[in-house]
Structure formats: structure tokens, C-alpha cells
Write an enzyme that holds these catalytic residues in place. Structure first.
Site, PDB file in Angstrom:
ATOM      1  N   CYS A   2       0.856  -1.185   0.000  1.00 17.83           N
ATOM      2  CA  CYS A   2       0.000   0.000   0.000  1.00 17.83           C
ATOM      3  C   CYS A   2       0.894   1.238   0.000  1.00 17.83           C
ATOM      4  CB  CYS A   2      -0.941   0.099   1.183  1.00 17.83           C
ATOM      5  SG  CYS A   2      -2.066  -1.274   1.319  1.00 17.83           S
ATOM      6  N   ARG A  27       3.772  -0.278  -4.862  1.00 15.56           N
ATOM      7  CA  ARG A  27       3.530  -0.843  -3.525  1.00 15.56           C
ATOM      8  C   ARG A  27       2.193  -1.584  -3.440  1.00 15.56           C
ATOM      9  NH1 ARG A  27       6.904   1.489   0.280  1.00 15.56           N
ATOM     10  NH2 ARG A  27       5.497   0.780   1.910  1.00 15.56           N
ATOM     11  N   TRP A  74      -2.863  -2.714  -1.684  1.00 14.23           N
ATOM     12  CA  TRP A  74      -2.572  -4.120  -1.891  1.00 14.23           C
ATOM     13  C   TRP A  74      -3.430  -4.836  -0.864  1.00 14.23           C
ATOM     14  CZ3 TRP A  74      -0.686  -8.383   0.773  1.00 14.23           C
ATOM     15  CH2 TRP A  74      -0.276  -9.466  -0.012  1.00 14.23           C
ATOM     16  N   ASN A 100      -1.690   1.758   5.842  1.00 11.99           N
ATOM     17  CA  ASN A 100      -0.810   0.752   5.262  1.00 11.99           C
ATOM     18  C   ASN A 100      -0.392  -0.163   6.406  1.00 11.99           C
ATOM     19  OD1 ASN A 100       1.262  -0.698   4.051  1.00 11.99           O
ATOM     20  ND2 ASN A 100       2.727   0.983   4.136  1.00 11.99           N
ATOM     21  N   GLY A 101      -0.805  -1.420   6.363  1.00 13.48           N
ATOM     22  CA  GLY A 101      -0.460  -2.348   7.436  1.00 13.48           C
ATOM     23  C   GLY A 101      -1.642  -3.228   7.760  1.00 13.48           C
ATOM     24  N   GLU A 485      16.966 -17.795  -8.669  1.00 13.56           N
ATOM     25  CA  GLU A 485      16.579 -16.420  -9.001  1.00 13.56           C
ATOM     26  C   GLU A 485      15.970 -16.345 -10.404  1.00 13.56           C
ATOM     27  OE1 GLU A 485      16.039 -13.848  -7.480  1.00 13.56           O
ATOM     28  OE2 GLU A 485      16.257 -12.177  -8.847  1.00 13.56           O
ATOM     29  N   LYS A 489      12.202 -14.987 -11.105  1.00 12.14           N
ATOM     30  CA  LYS A 489      11.957 -13.868 -12.026  1.00 12.14           C
ATOM     31  C   LYS A 489      10.917 -14.255 -13.065  1.00 12.14           C
ATOM     32  CE  LYS A 489      13.268 -11.302 -10.397  1.00 12.14           C
ATOM     33  NZ  LYS A 489      13.948 -10.864  -9.229  1.00 12.14           N
ATOM     34  N   GLU A 492       7.340 -14.548 -11.611  1.00 14.64           N
ATOM     35  CA  GLU A 492       6.748 -13.254 -11.263  1.00 14.64           C
ATOM     36  C   GLU A 492       6.258 -12.486 -12.477  1.00 14.64           C
ATOM     37  OE1 GLU A 492       8.733 -10.876  -7.782  1.00 14.64           O
ATOM     38  OE2 GLU A 492      10.269 -11.453  -9.215  1.00 14.64           O
ATOM     39  N   HIS A 508      17.106 -36.661  -8.855  1.00 12.64           N
ATOM     40  CA  HIS A 508      16.388 -37.182  -7.685  1.00 12.64           C
ATOM     41  C   HIS A 508      14.899 -36.861  -7.746  1.00 12.64           C
ATOM     42  CE1 HIS A 508      20.124 -38.406  -5.838  1.00 12.64           C
ATOM     43  NE2 HIS A 508      20.625 -37.211  -6.154  1.00 12.64           N
ATOM     44  N   LYS A 607       5.752  -4.322  -4.386  1.00 14.43           N
ATOM     45  CA  LYS A 607       7.205  -4.187  -4.278  1.00 14.43           C
ATOM     46  C   LYS A 607       7.701  -4.354  -2.851  1.00 14.43           C
ATOM     47  CE  LYS A 607      11.256  -3.070  -5.908  1.00 14.43           C
ATOM     48  NZ  LYS A 607      11.910  -4.148  -6.664  1.00 14.43           N
TER      49      LYS A 607
HETATM   50  O1  M6R Z   1      12.756  -5.398  -0.190  1.00 13.82           O
HETATM   51  P1  M6R Z   1      13.255  -6.784   0.048  1.00 13.82           P
HETATM   52  O2  M6R Z   1      14.530  -7.077  -0.611  1.00 13.82           O
HETATM   53  O3  M6R Z   1      13.303  -7.121   1.530  1.00 13.82           O
HETATM   54  O4  M6R Z   1      12.145  -7.723  -0.588  1.00 13.82           O
HETATM   55  C1  M6R Z   1      12.200  -9.107  -0.513  1.00 13.82           C
HETATM   56  C2  M6R Z   1      11.254  -9.765  -1.502  1.00 13.82           C
HETATM   57  O5  M6R Z   1       9.939  -9.376  -1.248  1.00 13.82           O
HETATM   58  C3  M6R Z   1      11.615  -9.411  -2.952  1.00 13.82           C
HETATM   59  O6  M6R Z   1      12.929  -9.749  -3.258  1.00 13.82           O
HETATM   60  C4  M6R Z   1      10.664 -10.125  -3.925  1.00 13.82           C
HETATM   61  O7  M6R Z   1      10.886 -11.505  -3.896  1.00 13.82           O
HETATM   62  C5  M6R Z   1      10.840  -9.559  -5.335  1.00 13.82           C
HETATM   63  N1  M6R Z   1       9.568  -9.374  -5.941  1.00 13.82           N
HETATM   64  C6  M6R Z   1      11.666 -10.432  -6.220  1.00 13.82           C
HETATM   65  O8  M6R Z   1      11.755  -9.948  -7.523  1.00 13.82           O
END
Ligand code: M6R
Length: 612
Positions: A2, A27, A74, A100-101, A485, A489, A492, A508, A607
Site C-alpha cells: 500500500c 507498492r 494491496w 498501510n499495514g 533467481e 523472475k 513473477e 532425484h 514491491k
Molecule cells: O525489499 P526486500 O529485498 O526485503 O524484498 C524481498 C522480496 O519481497 C523481494 O525480493 C521479492 O521476492 C521480489 N519481488 C523479487 O523480484
């Protein structure tokens, strides 16, 4: 999660708030809304969808106002909808709130209010909090500020809230615990936001509000108080950020802009720290705490998502160079089990945003147990940066695309310098090896640039595989976390199911997935594991899987086994992950955009994850 924006001063509040919400949309983007106060009273406009949907919905309305609050959501409590969108108005219609929270004990408070005759128009915890505040205000005949203070002593959870009151039409009352709040100081005006991006255009002087603080904000006055009603002196910080850094600068998406920024962000991260000519690394956060760090019994790395992957790479590097045992923990798991943390332990916290709730709470817990916290954070002045005993910023600049890219390579660069510096001080690395690695690291920005020059090759590969329903990413050693990673990516950004595995683990279980439709991405650069990974490629080929490989320039074996390959410049295997991840970032970007996905704001994500 948010985004919130507030303004009080002589300007028109609505256009400023909308612009700010667009900058904070990363956000959360389920719904958005604004509450405006003017001579005719309080007006609330809100809409499911993006901020642009809100803009359309208010066409033709009277939006005149010099004070207002705005929110981009969000969803946590209640589905994304017009009625669950913020701001919420109180039963009397005089107060409006954005939040926000999460208010964890909202159900209990709601029951109490229902018994008193209150009814609710949304499913949110926020509307409950607002009516609770109004109820206290009514019963105690007190000011909004006092009512808020009393209410906050009762609630548990995390919040950053902004409140406006029709009876006090120039004041915003705000409070924070666990979710960020920045206040910009202008001349006869104040700006409030979740981060500095909506503020930077108007002023560079800001105050970061701390947990358990209340702010009473008028155009020409800012009062900060703690929950005990004592005044706190605002600490004014100068923002070190330019407007251009939060704009797309001619790129189609923030994600691709941020991928292409990496030669300069990595350079900025190394600048002033890595001195290849003198063969030295200078990091004050390490130097001042060197005894603690080099004598650590154990290093625990705590992070989430992409930052956790950076931690896994660091585990391999620190154990190799410093000979200190390292454990890498998901923050969300660490905080809820009963971990053994002792005084001689060092915690390395990794976070782009510095606001991730799981990481933040895990660190608070470790700190209580006496651990020393070293923060590796991108956002300057963020909560994690502030609760760490020492640390190093990644200096990647604002990362706006939801998928983390330049922050990851910045984290790897910092972690590598941290490992080298500790190893040097501890005497676990020879001078020759140290100097070689320092030299290699200084060449990384140039090598990343060379990879990006061939981005079109990755785009062609993406075109071939954009309709695949699954992907497998395989790597060994330092490149195993890069496989994880690459898979994250792709998931997402393209919504394609993808799994990352250590290449040898494939046999395995996951090998059962392989047929002639499955693309398998191998990170097969020239390193200690090269021959082994070539054997794994053979195993996939024998089962007719489609092989896409990331190989070292000049490799004569791996390309021959691959349906498609992408070459990168040679690098020491410890540093290679900073290079091997770049084509994988590009692959996810090009697959996502080929599928027409809004890669900067993929569905269901946000984010900065400030809820558990
Ligand atoms: O702000 P942070 O690095 O603590 O965030 C951690 C994860 O939420 C963040 O890396 C998330 O997995 C991303 N969307 C990855 O691209």
C-alpha cells in the site's frame, strides 16, 4: 505494501496526490482513492483498479482542496473492490483515514463496536480502526490526536495511518509502527508519503517518522510526539535522490530500465569502496566492527525472495573466503521458530526496500537475543537500515519494477566486498588471491555492459519459448542460487511455472518432468563444476528436453549440447553470479512482455511487502 500520500498547504492537493500515488503504485495496485477537504466538507473518491481508473472515475467532480490524503492498495482484509478501497470515512462522516499495514486484533474491536450499534460498509480492518478512534473521541470529548493515541495503545499489528478531520481542515494527523512514513518539509506546506518519490519534486528536506511516533502536520507546523504525548525533535535529513531516478527515461518499463542501469549501479556500489590500484577495500561499516565480524562464531543471513537468493550466494562465498560457518534463513521462518542466536553471532540482513515486515521482525527478535546486525539495504533511511548496528548500502538507486534486478546485483557486489574484507582481516585469503578478486570485481560493470549489448539475442530465445507452460532452471555451486533467481523472475513476470534446482538434484525427482516440450535453462559457465554440469546437460538431451544455456565465451562443449545458448565474458567463479543472472533477468522480461503482461506491476504482487 500500500502506498500513502498526504498534503497540506497552499497548492491544489488532488493533482499532487494522484501524481504521488502513481509513483507509489509499485507498492500495491488493487484499488486507489483520495479524500479531500474544502469549504464544502469532506469528499472521498475511490475505485477498484489502477490509479488511472480513479482518475477516470472523478472526471467532472469538484476536486478543489488544499488538503488531502490518497492511497493505493494491496488487499489484505477484503477483496479488491470500490467499497474496500481506502480512504474510509467514519460513522459521522467527519473523519477519513488511509492505512498501510494490518490491525491484527480488529475482529475483537469490531465486535465491541457492533455491540455499541456501529455498522460497517467494508470488510477492512482500517474502517474498524477509524470508528474505534471516533468512538474514543466522542466518549472522551478529546481531540483527534488524543483519541488516536488512546486507540493505538489498544491495537496490535502494523500501521502507517493518515487521518483528516472535517472540523480541523488544515491538519493531517499521522502515526506509524512498522510501515514507513516520510514527511517532506516545504515552505508553508508539508508532504507525507510511504517513500520519498512523491516528495522529491517539491523538497529535499524530509523527516523519517519512527515507530510509535505521532505527527501533527499543518501547513506551517510539524509536531512529532511519542505515544506518551512527549514532543520529539524532528530529525531533518537531506534527500540524496534526483527526480530522473524515479522516471522511465525513455524505456517502456522500469524493469528494463533497471536491468540496463546495472553497469552504472554496480559501479556506484563499488565506487569509493573498491580500490583496484591500491588493492584495497574500504568499508567503514566493516572497519569499525571488524573484531565482531572476523571473530563471529557463525553468520546468519536473513532475507526474503530475491534478497534471500543473494544470501545463498554469500553463504558459498563467505564460507570459501572467510572460513566462518554461514546459515541462510527465510526471515518468515526464522521469526516464528525458536532459533538459537548467541552473543557471538552476526546477522547479515539483506533487503532492497529495508521495510520487509518479515525481515524487520526477525531482526528485532535477533537483536533482543544479543546478535550483532549488519544490514545490506538499498533504501537509505529505511527501517532495516535504522535498526542495524552497522551496514552498507547497495547504492542501486530507486528500484521501482516489482521484480528485483539491479538491487540483486548490488547486493552481490556488497556481499562480495564484505567477504573479501573480512577474509583479508582474518588472514584467510592470500594477498595474491585478494588482489586478483579485487581486480575481477572492478571489471564487472564493463562485463555487464557487454552482456547487455547482446540483449536482442535473449529476446529471440524468449520468442521461441514464450508459450511454454513450465521451465526448469539448473545451476551448481555459486550458480545454484542464480538458478533459483532465474525461476523466481520468470514466475513473477510471465506467470509461467518455473523451478530452480541444483543441477545434480535433478536426477532425484525433477527429471521426471522432462520431455520434448520442457525448456531447461542451464547456467553452465566455465568453473569447477563445468564437467559435471555438462553431464547433466547430456542427461536432459538424452530425454529430448530443450536446452537453453548460459555459457562462457569460448566454451566449445556446452553450445553443442544446447538448442540455444548465450555467451557471457569469463569471470572468476565466485563473481560469476553477478554476470550469469543478467541474461536470466532479460529472459523473464522478454517472455513477460511478449505475453503482454504489465511486468512492472504483475498480478498479486507488491514491491515492498510490509505485511506478514
Ligand atoms: O525489499 P526486500 O529485498 O526485503 O524484498 C524481498 C522480496 O519481497 C523481494 O525480493 C521479492 O521476492 C521480489 N519481488 C523479487 O523480484
Amino acid at each position: 505494501m500500500c502506498g500513502i500520500v498526504g498534503y497540506t498547504g497552499p497548492r491544489q492537493a488532488y493533482p499532487l496526490i494522484i501524481k504521488g500515488l502513481k509513483r507509489l503504485e509499485y507498492r500495491g495496485y488493487d484499488s486507489s482513492g483520495v479524500a479531500l477537504l474544502n469549504g464544502t466538507g469532506l469528499k472521498v473518491f475511490k475505485k477498484k483498479g489502477r490509479v488511472t481508473d480513479l482518475e477516470e472515475a472523478v472526471i467532472g467532480k469538484n476536486l478543489e482542496a488544499n488538503i488531502g490524503i490518497g492511497h493505493t492498495r494491496w488487499a489484505t482484509h477484503g477483496e479488491p473492490s470500490d467499497r474496500n478501497a481506502h480512504p474510509h470515512s467514519s460513522a459521522s462522516g467527519k473523519l477519513a483515514i488511509i492505512h498501510n499495514g494490518i490491525i491484527e486484533n480488529y475482529a475483537q474491536i469490531k465486535q465491541e463496536l457492533v455491540k455499541k450499534g456501529y455498522s460497517f460498509t467494508s470488510d477492512t480492518d482500517t474502517e474498524v480502526l477509524l470508528n474505534f478512534i471516533e468512538d474514543i473521541q466522542k466518549n472522551n470529548s478529546c481531540t483527534l490526536e488524543e483519541a488516536l493515541r488512546i486507540a493505538l495503545k489498544r491495537v496490535s499489528g502494523a500501521y502507517c495511518i493518515l487521518l483528516i478531520d472535517q472540523d480541523d481542515p488544515t491538519t493531517i494527523v499521522a502515526a506509524r509502527k512498522g510501515s514507513p512514513l516520510v514527511i517532506g518539509i516545504g515552505k508553508g506546506e508539508h508532504f507525507l508519503a510511504s517513500d520519498a518519490s512523491p516528495i522529491i519534486e517539491y523538497t529535499k528536506e524530509v523527516v523519517y517518522v519512527n515507530d510509535y511516533e505521532l505527527a501533527i502536520v499543518k501547513p506551517d507546523e510539524l509536531i512529532l510526539k511519542n505515544l506518551g504525548n512527549e514532543k520529539v525533535t524532528p530529525y531533518i535529513t537531506k534527500l540524496d535522490m534526483e527526480l530522473a531516478a524515479i522516471e522511465k527515461g525513455g524505456y517502456d518499463h522500469f524493469m528494463i530500465k533497471e536491468i540496463f542501469e546495472q553497469p552504472s549501479t554496480i559501479y556506484d556500489c563499488l565506487r569509493g569502496r573498491l580500490d583496484a590500484e591500491a588493492g584495497a577495500i574500504r568499508m567503514s561499516g566493516i572497519e569499525k566492527n571488524i573484531e565482531q565480524l572476523k571473530n563471529a562464531n557463525r553468520i546468519m543471513i536473513i532475507a526474503c525472495g530475491t534478497s534471500w537468493h543473494a544470501g545463498l550466494v554469500a553463504e558459498y562465498i563467505i564460507e570459501e573466503l572467510c572460513r566462518i560457518p554461514v546459515e541462510v534463513e527465510y526471515a518468515s521462518e526464522f521469526r516464528y521458530r525458536n532459533p538459537i542466536v548467541n552473543k557471538g553471532d552476526v546477522i547479515i540482513a539483506i533487503s532492497q526496500s529495508g521495510e520487509t515486515a518479515d525481515t524487520l521482525v526477525a531482526l528485532e527478535k535477533a537483536k533482543e537475543n544479543g546478535a550483532f546486525i549488519f544490514g545490506i539495504v538499498n533504501v537509505v533511511g529505511s527501517s532495516i537500515a535504522r535498526i542495524s548496528h552497522a551496514g552498507a548500502y547497495t547504492h542501486a538507486g530507486p528500484e521501482i519494477g516489482v521484480a528485483s534486478t539491479k538491487a540483486f546485483t548490488g547486493q552481490l557486489a556488497v556481499l562480495f566486498m564484505v567477504a573479501l574484507k573480512i577474509a583479508q582481516e582474518k588472514g584467510t585469503i592470500s594477498t595474491e588471491r585478494f588482489n586478483n578478486l579485487v581486480n575481477e570485481l572492478s571489471e564487472i560493470p564493463e562485463k555487464v555492459d557487454a552482456i547487455l549489448k547482446n540483449a536482442e539475442e535473449v529476446k529471440k530465445i524468449a520468442e521461441v519459448y514464450k508459450n511454454a507452460s513450465d521451465f526448469l532452471f539448473l545451476g551448481r555451486g555459486y550458480n545454484f542460487p542464480v538458478a533459483l533467481e532465474g525461476a523466481l523472475k520468470l514466475k513473477e513476470i510471465s506467470y509461467i511455472h518455473a523451478e530452480g534446482y541444483p543441477a545434480a538434484e535433478m536426477k532425484h525427482g525433477p527429471i521426471a518432468l522432462v520431455d520434448d516440450t520442457l525448456p531447461v535453462v542451464f547456467i553452465a559457465t566455465k568453473d569447477t563444476y563445468h564437467e559435471k554440469i555438462v553431464s547433466n546437460m547430456q542427461e536432459i538431451k538424452a530425454r529430448r528436453g530443450k536446452i537453453i544455456s548460459i555459457v562462457t565465451e569460448g566454451d566449445e562443449v556446452s553450445p553443442g549440447l544446447s538448442d540455444h545458448y548465450f555467451s557471457i565474458p569469463p569471470a572468476d567463479e565466485l563473481i560469476a553470479p553477478i554476470l550469469t543472472v543478467i541474461p536470466l533477468q532479460l529472459l523473464s522480461y522478454y517472455v513477460g512482455t511478449a505475453k503482454g503482461i504489465d511486468v512492472d506491476k504483475p498480478r498479486n504482487l507488491a514491491k515492498s511487502v510490509t505485511v506478514e
